[in-house]
Design a protein around this motif. Sequence first.
Motif, mmCIF file in Angstrom:
data_model
loop_
_atom_site.group_PDB
_atom_site.id
_atom_site.type_symbol
_atom_site.label_atom_id
_atom_site.label_comp_id
_atom_site.label_asym_id
_atom_site.label_seq_id
_atom_site.Cartn_x
_atom_site.Cartn_y
_atom_site.Cartn_z
ATOM 1 N N PRO A 172 0.825 -1.215 0.000
ATOM 2 C CA PRO A 172 0.000 0.000 0.000
ATOM 3 C C PRO A 172 0.860 1.266 0.000
ATOM 4 O O PRO A 172 1.959 1.298 0.573
ATOM 5 N N GLN A 173 0.348 2.327 -0.639
ATOM 6 C CA GLN A 173 1.081 3.577 -0.777
ATOM 7 C C GLN A 173 0.782 4.522 0.384
ATOM 8 O O GLN A 173 -0.332 4.548 0.909
ATOM 9 N N PRO A 174 1.757 5.336 0.787
ATOM 10 C CA PRO A 174 1.505 6.322 1.852
ATOM 11 C C PRO A 174 0.606 7.452 1.346
ATOM 12 O O PRO A 174 0.398 7.606 0.134
ATOM 13 N N TYR A 175 0.143 8.288 2.266
ATOM 14 C CA TYR A 175 -0.821 9.320 1.890
ATOM 15 C C TYR A 175 -0.772 10.467 2.893
ATOM 16 O O TYR A 175 -0.139 10.376 3.960
ATOM 17 N N VAL A 176 -1.438 11.561 2.559
ATOM 18 C CA VAL A 176 -1.717 12.638 3.503
ATOM 19 C C VAL A 176 -3.232 12.803 3.561
ATOM 20 O O VAL A 176 -3.953 12.307 2.681
ATOM 21 N N VAL A 177 -3.720 13.479 4.574
ATOM 22 C CA VAL A 177 -5.156 13.718 4.726
ATOM 23 C C VAL A 177 -5.435 15.205 4.544
ATOM 24 O O VAL A 177 -4.753 16.053 5.141
ATOM 25 N N VAL A 178 -6.418 15.523 3.709
ATOM 26 C CA VAL A 178 -6.769 16.916 3.444
ATOM 27 C C VAL A 178 -8.275 17.096 3.617
ATOM 28 O O VAL A 178 -9.048 16.132 3.621
ATOM 29 N N SER A 179 -8.684 18.366 3.712
ATOM 30 C CA SER A 179 -10.102 18.699 3.832
ATOM 31 C C SER A 179 -10.691 18.929 2.442
ATOM 32 O O SER A 179 -9.985 19.412 1.537
ATOM 33 N N PRO A 180 -11.965 18.637 2.233
ATOM 34 C CA PRO A 180 -12.572 18.887 0.915
ATOM 35 C C PRO A 180 -12.622 20.366 0.559
ATOM 36 O O PRO A 180 -12.656 20.727 -0.627
ATOM 37 N N ASN A 181 -12.608 21.250 1.569
ATOM 38 C CA ASN A 181 -12.657 22.692 1.322
ATOM 39 C C ASN A 181 -11.271 23.324 1.218
ATOM 40 O O ASN A 181 -11.159 24.535 1.045
ATOM 41 N N GLU A 182 -10.264 22.496 1.312
ATOM 42 C CA GLU A 182 -8.891 22.993 1.220
ATOM 43 C C GLU A 182 -8.570 23.361 -0.226
ATOM 44 O O GLU A 182 -9.061 22.753 -1.172
ATOM 45 N N GLY A 183 -7.761 24.398 -0.413
ATOM 46 C CA GLY A 183 -7.364 24.791 -1.760
ATOM 47 C C GLY A 183 -6.532 23.710 -2.437
ATOM 48 O O GLY A 183 -5.734 23.033 -1.781
ATOM 49 N N LEU A 184 -6.729 23.560 -3.735
ATOM 50 C CA LEU A 184 -6.005 22.521 -4.467
ATOM 51 C C LEU A 184 -4.496 22.747 -4.401
ATOM 52 O O LEU A 184 -3.725 21.803 -4.237
ATOM 53 N N VAL A 185 -4.076 24.001 -4.513
ATOM 54 C CA VAL A 185 -2.642 24.292 -4.476
ATOM 55 C C VAL A 185 -2.045 23.917 -3.128
ATOM 56 O O VAL A 185 -0.948 23.355 -3.051
ATOM 57 N N GLU A 186 -2.766 24.216 -2.044
ATOM 58 C CA GLU A 186 -2.271 23.853 -0.713
ATOM 59 C C GLU A 186 -2.169 22.336 -0.566
ATOM 60 O O GLU A 186 -1.200 21.814 0.000
ATOM 61 N N ALA A 187 -3.171 21.617 -1.090
ATOM 62 C CA ALA A 187 -3.125 20.155 -1.031
ATOM 63 C C ALA A 187 -1.946 19.604 -1.829
ATOM 64 O O ALA A 187 -1.249 18.677 -1.388
ATOM 65 N N MET A 188 -1.719 20.171 -3.014
ATOM 66 C CA MET A 188 -0.578 19.761 -3.833
ATOM 67 C C MET A 188 0.729 20.025 -3.090
ATOM 68 O O MET A 188 1.669 19.220 -3.148
ATOM 69 N N HIS A 189 0.790 21.151 -2.393
ATOM 70 C CA HIS A 189 1.992 21.494 -1.637
ATOM 71 C C HIS A 189 2.257 20.455 -0.536
ATOM 72 O O HIS A 189 3.391 20.002 -0.351
ATOM 73 N N ARG A 190 1.203 20.065 0.154
ATOM 74 C CA ARG A 190 1.359 19.073 1.226
ATOM 75 C C ARG A 190 1.755 17.710 0.662
ATOM 76 O O ARG A 190 2.569 16.982 1.261
#
Length: 569
Positions: free
Chosen positions: A507-525
């Motif tokens: 299995p691959q690792p991951y991060v957890v984000v909010s659905p209302n989070e900006g796409l750029v911020e999620a990409m950064h994380r």
Amino acid sequence: MKPDEHSQSLLTLSLLAILIGIMGGIASWGFRMLIGLIHNFLFLGEFSPYYDANVHTAASPWGVWIILAPMLGALVVAWLVKNFAPEAKGHGVPEVIYSIHYEGGKIRPVVAIVKSLASSISIGSGGSVGREGPIIQIGAAFASAVAQWVTLPVHQRVTLVAAGAAAGIAATFNAPLGGIVFAVELLLVSISATTLLPVALAVVVATHTGRFLLGMTPAFDIPALQMPTFEQVPFGELMIFIPFGLLMGVVSAFFVRGIYWAEDRFDSMPGNYYTRHVTGMFFVGVIFYLFQHFSGHYYVQGVGYATITDLLNGTLGNPWFLLLLFAAKMLATFLTLGSGASGGVFSPAFFLGGTLGAAIGQFAQMLFPELSIEPAAFALAGMVAMVGSATGAVITATVMTFEMTRDYNAILPIILSAVTAYAVRKRLSPESIYTLKLIRRGQPVPEGLQAAIDVARQVRDVMTPQFRVVSDGDTAQASPQIGLQFQGNRIQGVIPPQVTLPTDASPQPYVVVSPNEGLVEAMHRMNLAEVDYALVSDSAEPYSVESIIGILSADDIARASRKTADLLR
């Protein structure tokens, strides 16, 4: 964000921008004083920093030996660049753009010092380059040093770098609007309150500081152009500026390609940097000495503002002589930058556009005596068309030329010529004089603003809501759907599409984000964690299977980017 980097509030960023603005204004003044000191010493044998570039330099007491001045300057410039800062070679702006897109806004502090010295020597000794490119790089280097000292993260650091560059050019030309628009057109990667406010503050403070040290007068103080009268340009005369813009676009493309052709020719010559640069500057010295000997002024040496002032005053009326000045300046610029000088391209482009424009205006006046054609209007339009099309900063060139001359009557011809020239240059040479240098080094960057759609998107707009759930220890068969492996209701990892567990991969690792989070911020994380998946959760218990409402994958982001590409073609 790296552990040693600390994001600062907008207030702190604004205070840093004010500091950078003060430094930019002082640097602009100091740079001009240094140019004057070197120029007066080499040309007149005087030890004085006061030099009005808008006035022709008197004949040198050295006579023909003035040809040695640019050669001596070339030796020092080559030594400085070769030993301390190779980034200081050339016109400066591409290096700033490179630092923003590839180095996270990091510029070595030594670049500011070496660029100041090398460019002041190149200009002061008679090289055909401008002072705007160097002060942009100097201001950006100061700003980068401040940002690194405060340990700002990348997005705030590049904002301050853009602010420093804008502050430098605004103070140099007494053109605050031009400085802001320059940052917007060429440097900022996004436009928002958090980026525009620091840039504007730095520009305002730098301009105010520069005016205190250098005076309030515009760069080209032509009273006749500043008359507060507004006249309608006749339609017939206005239409002439369309074919004029077409011609300027062709000339601009030649200028862009010609500089790098000259650079390649010098690089292929036998010898080293010292001998090549000295050779190039020898011929530059011969050119401006011949003008002095046969016509009374050096004309093409240095920034060339004195000649531009003559054009705008209407004191150069022979179109054939104007064409000779145009050809000589083009050759001198190719020799100067091609052989390895340090200096900008704005001033040579202003000179080229002005002389060619004034010449065409003179010819048009002869051919169409019934039209009220003003050669000075063609000179202004040519200046903007040449700078705007060559650099890709059309709006900057338009706004800045208005601020430098205070002539509003020529605004319609200027706009028509500039946008036409830009379209033609873009067709003949897709890359600008700035981006072509980076393309040749395998470092592509965008030319001009692009729609920042990713900034407006949220995670919920891009995520995949369908996924499958597999218990730890069970066999997961290959499926087109992304899967989640869990144990005791806790997520263990992500199962990529078409992967069979446990035979194909883990299995691959991951991060957890909010659905209302900006796409750029999620990409950064995702980038910081070096993962290809983000689990989307709107729960206080984000690591439970029930809380996951979707998955954001690298493939989802790529698909969204492909759709954006249709808007940017």
